[in-house]
Design a protein around this motif. Structure first.
Motif, short mmCIF file in Angstrom:
data_model
loop_
_atom_site.label_atom_id
_atom_site.label_comp_id
_atom_site.label_asym_id
_atom_site.label_seq_id
_atom_site.Cartn_x
_atom_site.Cartn_y
_atom_site.Cartn_z
N ARG A 75 0.82 -1.22 0.00
CA ARG A 75 0.00 0.00 0.00
C ARG A 75 0.85 1.27 0.00
O ARG A 75 0.53 2.25 0.68
CB ARG A 75 -0.97 0.00 1.19
N TRP A 77 1.56 2.50 -2.99
CA TRP A 77 1.07 3.07 -4.22
C TRP A 77 -0.44 3.16 -4.09
O TRP A 77 -1.03 2.20 -3.59
CB TRP A 77 1.45 2.19 -5.44
N SER A 79 0.32 6.42 -3.11
CA SER A 79 0.99 7.51 -2.39
C SER A 79 2.39 7.76 -2.94
O SER A 79 2.84 8.91 -3.03
CB SER A 79 1.03 7.19 -0.89
N GLN A 107 7.57 10.70 3.19
CA GLN A 107 7.92 11.62 2.10
C GLN A 107 9.42 11.51 1.80
O GLN A 107 10.25 11.66 2.70
CB GLN A 107 7.56 13.07 2.51
#
Ligand code: 5GP
Ligand code: ZN
Length: 113
Positions: A75, A77, A79, A107
């Protein structure tokens, strides 16, 4: 030849494999640099990306395909994530068996260190 990643790919280290197919395996990095940090490697030994001969270059697509699957599974992607292939001394490569780092869950920053 004494290669830790070859031993992991052969299942000799007891490392849990997160992905495996005929040519590729993936497992958690021992020293994770992100919430998700997976190493994706070819079963066959290549010292670095530079050591993949033209006739074997399809293995690099195999690594990318595994990374796509793992990104969905973990999970990270859509993001987003980062793929890294450190190559040679100035590239920061420390293990001489071709591997792709799949990093995600935070990030990323640019430029990289
Ligand atoms: P490099 O610096 O060559 O791009 O990446 C090598 C990576 O392999 C490092 O992130 C390091 O933490 C990881 N690593 C080194 N030895 C082992 C090991 O025995 N098991 C696992 N799972 N990762 C390892
Ligand atoms: Zn190896």
């Amino acid at each position: 030849m004494d290669c830790i990643f070859c031993a992991i790919a052969r299942g000799e280290m007891g490392t849990q494999l997160l992905y495996e197919d005929q040519d590729v395996v993936a497992f958690e990095d021992l020293h994770p640099q992100a919430p998700t940090h997976i190493l994706v490697i070819p079963r066959r030994h290549y010292g670095s990306l530079q050591d993949v001969p033209p006739e074997d270059v399809g293995i690099v697509a195999g690594l990318a395909r595994a990374a796509q699957e793992l990104a969905v599974q973990r999970r990270i992607w859509p993001s987003g994530y980062r793929l890294v292939v450190n190559s040679g001394p100035e590239g920061g490569q420390t293990v001489s068996h071709l591997h792709l780092h799949l990093l995600g869950g935070r990030q990323m920053v640019w430029p990289p260190g």
